[in-house]
Design a protein around this motif. Structure first.
Motif, mmCIF file in Angstrom:
data_model
loop_
_atom_site.group_PDB
_atom_site.id
_atom_site.type_symbol
_atom_site.label_atom_id
_atom_site.label_comp_id
_atom_site.label_asym_id
_atom_site.label_seq_id
_atom_site.Cartn_x
_atom_site.Cartn_y
_atom_site.Cartn_z
ATOM 1 N N TYR A 41 -24.739 -19.302 3.812
ATOM 2 C CA TYR A 41 -24.297 -20.645 4.200
ATOM 3 C C TYR A 41 -25.212 -21.199 5.294
ATOM 4 O O TYR A 41 -25.478 -20.533 6.297
ATOM 5 N N PHE A 42 -25.674 -22.434 5.071
ATOM 6 C CA PHE A 42 -26.540 -23.118 6.017
ATOM 7 C C PHE A 42 -26.056 -24.541 6.200
ATOM 8 O O PHE A 42 -25.466 -25.136 5.284
ATOM 9 N N GLN A 43 -26.343 -25.095 7.368
ATOM 10 C CA GLN A 43 -26.049 -26.501 7.592
ATOM 11 C C GLN A 43 -27.228 -27.340 7.110
ATOM 12 O O GLN A 43 -28.351 -26.823 6.970
ATOM 13 N N PRO A 44 -26.989 -28.622 6.823
ATOM 14 C CA PRO A 44 -28.062 -29.451 6.232
ATOM 15 C C PRO A 44 -29.342 -29.476 7.049
ATOM 16 O O PRO A 44 -30.433 -29.564 6.481
ATOM 17 N N ASP A 45 -29.251 -29.407 8.396
ATOM 18 C CA ASP A 45 -30.477 -29.449 9.189
ATOM 19 C C ASP A 45 -31.188 -28.103 9.234
ATOM 20 O O ASP A 45 -32.199 -27.956 9.935
ATOM 21 N N GLU A 46 -30.715 -27.123 8.451
ATOM 22 C CA GLU A 46 -31.352 -25.814 8.409
ATOM 23 C C GLU A 46 -32.079 -25.579 7.073
ATOM 24 O O GLU A 46 -32.471 -24.470 6.775
ATOM 25 N N VAL A 47 -32.220 -26.662 6.299
ATOM 26 C CA VAL A 47 -32.972 -26.544 5.042
ATOM 27 C C VAL A 47 -33.907 -27.729 4.913
ATOM 28 O O VAL A 47 -33.708 -28.789 5.512
ATOM 29 N N THR A 48 -34.956 -27.548 4.099
ATOM 30 C CA THR A 48 -35.894 -28.613 3.758
ATOM 31 C C THR A 48 -35.947 -28.734 2.240
ATOM 32 O O THR A 48 -36.232 -27.746 1.543
ATOM 33 N N PRO A 49 -35.645 -29.922 1.685
ATOM 34 C CA PRO A 49 -35.640 -30.078 0.220
ATOM 35 C C PRO A 49 -37.040 -29.859 -0.355
ATOM 36 O O PRO A 49 -38.055 -30.250 0.241
ATOM 37 N N LEU A 50 -37.087 -29.250 -1.523
ATOM 38 C CA LEU A 50 -38.357 -29.002 -2.198
ATOM 39 C C LEU A 50 -38.671 -30.013 -3.270
ATOM 40 O O LEU A 50 -39.823 -30.232 -3.640
ATOM 41 N N GLU A 51 -37.621 -30.628 -3.815
ATOM 42 C CA GLU A 51 -37.855 -31.530 -4.933
ATOM 43 C C GLU A 51 -36.793 -32.593 -4.967
ATOM 44 O O GLU A 51 -35.710 -32.454 -4.382
ATOM 45 N N GLU A 52 -37.097 -33.697 -5.610
ATOM 46 C CA GLU A 52 -36.099 -34.751 -5.817
ATOM 47 C C GLU A 52 -35.041 -34.242 -6.775
ATOM 48 O O GLU A 52 -35.362 -33.543 -7.742
ATOM 49 N N SER A 53 -33.772 -34.600 -6.492
ATOM 50 C CA SER A 53 -32.696 -34.153 -7.377
ATOM 51 C C SER A 53 -31.931 -35.352 -7.878
ATOM 52 O O SER A 53 -31.794 -36.344 -7.194
#
Length: 456
Positions: free
Chosen positions: A444-456
């Protein structure tokens, strides 16, 4: 017997059960033996050290309680300052020539005695007219507890085998009180009570905390009572009093309403944060020295101590021995009461089928973990999105830090009851990912702990 009016004493008597839990919080912890590591660093709450020791030890020498009250004309304020005074106990063994010599350990038939710091309860009681504290700069009351010593001979089979030597150091203190009338259409006052360790003891350079404790006030807390008026809650005051309550400044203590059955004439100012009108569970049969709650596991573990461990606990402290005796004497039907209790029931009418738990996402039609999405760096992220993991240092799970820079797949967007958003993620290239997914077990991660890789 104290001189408090009957109404105040009745309110104090009801509040003292909670006050006793504050006084003895962490006094001696399971397994109730002096040799246990957690019982070698004690006295963690409400310690007021001598003023000269504050810079050296990093602890404070005073505390301040501020609250709003509605005292009536000719009202009186009762103050009960309660704390522990550290009493240092050493052990001596009898020698062949009738003398005694210090030892680290003395084994008797029923107990094993070691050096130990005992806590002796002290009370300072004041009963003051409120009008004498108003508009005059208040009052100051000093107290002195002189140093005392005692010796207890230990006998077995009629022969002296050793003795316990106890010593308490002199402790001086001050209680300052003042009352200020508050402006406005309601008759209300701000009460300030400051408690200070005024001992003149001067520590040597690099003096340890163990030397300061016998000159300290330990587990300091206050019981305050009004004869006719009432105190206002710090956390839920009436709307008209909210600005005045917000201006109160409490240092190293937290005041809560403590009268029984919603009575607001008693206030407990504690070094431990409590809610208004706290209570001890009625199922509790004795003090376990571990917060204000009963604990079935503590009772079971204490009863399971070996005989040697029980002997050491009884020799550690009389209070520890009482816990052992309580656990041993507890019949099964009493122990069963500690397992759980129903505090309230509500009527269910109609035939609407089983009710969904409040925490089940399915119970809220406004959320759908598998379809909900959240914006991260301006991009929509939801189930199926690939992300780079950037776990923050604020997280408590250190293992997640090893995943920094790895890629993962978002399985669900979750909303908790506090309004926070969490992303359930499986780690790519994890050979057990399919198994975790099947079992519903994710990272489990919060949104500011990930970086999107691709458009969804």
């Amino acid at each position: 017997m104290n001189g408090f009016p009957e109404g105040i004493e009745r309110g104090f008597a009801a509040a003292r059960q909670i006050a006793d839990a504050v006084l003895l919080e962490g006094y001696v912890l399971y397994p109730y033996r002096a040799s246990a590591a957690k019982n070698r660093l004690r006295w963690q709450f409400g310690v007021l050290v001598p003023p000269e020791y504050t810079a050296q030890g990093g602890e404070h020498s005073h505390q301040r309680t501020e609250c709003v009250m509605e005292a009536r004309a000719d009202d009186r304020l009762a103050v009960e300052l309660r704390f522990l005074r550290v009493q240092r106990r050493t052990v001596e063994q009898a020698t062949a020539n009738g003398q005694f010599e210090p030892v680290e350990r003395l084994e008797l038939a029923d107990r094993v005695l070691v050096e130990w710091d005992e806590g002796v309860e002290e009370r300072i009681e004041l009963l003051l007219p409120v009008e004498e504290l108003t508009g005059t700069g208040g009052q100051q009351h000093g107290f002195r507890l002189p140093g005392v010593g005692s010796t207890e001979l230990l006998h077995e089979h009629g022969t002296a085998v050793g003795r316990l030597v106890r010593r308490r150091e002199q402790v001086d203190g001050l209680v300052r009180l003042r009352v200020e009338e508050l402006p406005g259409p309601y008759r209300a006052q701000r009460l300030t009570v400051e408690v200070e360790n005024a001992s003149t003891w001067t520590p040597r350079r690099k003096t340890g905390r163990e030397e300061a404790l016998p000159r300290s006030l330990v587990s300091v807390h206050l019981l305050l009572g009004l004869e006719h008026g009432r105190f206002l809650s710090v956390t839920d005051p009436p709307e008209w009093a909210r600005p005045a309550v917000q201006r109160c400044r409490n240092k190293h203590t937290w005041p809560v309403l403590a009268g029984a059955d919603g009575d607001n004439r008693v206030l407990l100012s504690s070094p431990i944060i409590l809610e208004d009108h706290p209570r001890i569970a009625p199922e509790s049969l004795g003090t376990l020295y571990d917060a204000t709650e009963i604990d079935e596991i503590l009772a079971l573990r204490t009863a399971a101590l070996t005989e040697d461990e029980k002997r050491e606990a009884r020799g550690t402290d009389d209070r520890a021995g009482a816990v052992v005796d309580l656990a041993e004497s507890m019949p099964p039907e009493v122990l069963e009461r500690l397992h759980g209790a129903v505090r309230g029931l509500r009527e269910i009418t109609g035939d609407s089928g089983p009710e969904q738990p409040w925490w089940d996402p399915g119970g809220d039609p406004t959320v759908d973990p598998e379809r909900d999405r959240v914006l991260v760096d301006g991009r929509s992220v939801g189930a199926g999105s690939r992300v780079v993991l950037r776990p923050g240092r604020r997280r408590t799970d250190a293992q997640d830090l090893f995943l920094a820079g790895r890629t993962g797949v978002v399985e669900a967007v979750l909303h908790d009851v506090d309004g926070s958003v969490h992303l359930a993620v499986t780690v790519e290239d994890d050979p057990g990912a399919d198994l975790w997914r099947a079992q519903g077990r994710f990272r489990y991660f919060q949104p500011d702990e990930v970086t999107p890789l691709e458009e969804s």
